[in-house]
Design a protein around this motif. Structure first.
Motif, mmCIF file in Angstrom:
data_model
loop_
_atom_site.group_PDB
_atom_site.id
_atom_site.type_symbol
_atom_site.label_atom_id
_atom_site.label_comp_id
_atom_site.label_asym_id
_atom_site.label_seq_id
_atom_site.Cartn_x
_atom_site.Cartn_y
_atom_site.Cartn_z
ATOM 1 N N ASP A 20 5.801 6.727 10.106
ATOM 2 C CA ASP A 20 5.568 6.383 8.715
ATOM 3 C C ASP A 20 5.194 4.918 8.481
ATOM 4 N N LYS A 22 3.023 1.976 7.448
ATOM 5 C CA LYS A 22 1.814 1.822 6.646
ATOM 6 C C LYS A 22 0.845 0.874 7.348
ATOM 7 N N GLU A 124 -6.257 1.599 2.206
ATOM 8 C CA GLU A 124 -5.832 2.853 2.830
ATOM 9 C C GLU A 124 -4.418 3.288 2.441
ATOM 10 N N ASP A 125 -3.457 2.407 2.430
ATOM 11 C CA ASP A 125 -2.067 2.800 2.188
ATOM 12 C C ASP A 125 -1.429 2.186 0.946
ATOM 13 N N TYR A 126 -2.142 1.361 0.205
ATOM 14 C CA TYR A 126 -1.540 0.680 -0.935
ATOM 15 C C TYR A 126 -2.436 0.807 -2.160
#
Length: 139
Positions: A20, A22, A124-126
């Protein structure tokens, strides 16, 4: 035998915790436009002769103070109207590019008014939403 089981369990826990993580980072606390507004004149003026002659779009400055892992994308998240205007017409006409630059096309259906734009900044992740970060004045 107990050492092998403990070692195996530790390996499983480490492998699951890495799943998991990020990717990259995104910092938007200092995001700002300078200047923080754009004036769209609907009537011909001497000062904007070249724009009217070439039918050039209205373009803002780029956003400043955004740091993060590329690619960073921008999206108009919300439009509020301060007084008269049509938020849906502004949403339909206004675009924002990869540098956080707003563009209003020369030919549009946006009525006169003051519009406050909120944007979503993401990678991508935020993702973060900056409320009422830019003002477009149509007069």
């Amino acid at each position: 035998m107990g050492k092998y089981i403990a070692g195996f369990l530790l390996l499983v826990v480490v492998a699951m915790s890495c799943h998991d993580v990020k990717i990259g980072y995104l910092e938007t606390e200092n995001a700002v436009y300078v200047p923080d507004s754009l004036v769209v004149n609907l009537e011909w003026t001497v000062e904007e002769y070249i724009r009217w002659e070439n039918e050039s779009d209205w373009v803002s400055t780029g956003i400043q103070g955004v740091l993060g892992t590329a690619p960073i994308t921008y999206r108009v998240a919300d439009v509020k109207v301060d007084g008269e205007g049509d938020a849906e017409a502004m949403k339909a006409a206004c675009t924002i590019n990869g540098g956080g630059i707003f563009t209003i096309p020369f030919h549009h259906e946006i009525p006169k008014g003051v519009y406050l734009l909120s944007i979503e900044i993401s990678n991508e992740d935020y993702h973060f939403v900056k409320d009422d970060i830019f003002r477009i004045i149509v007069k």
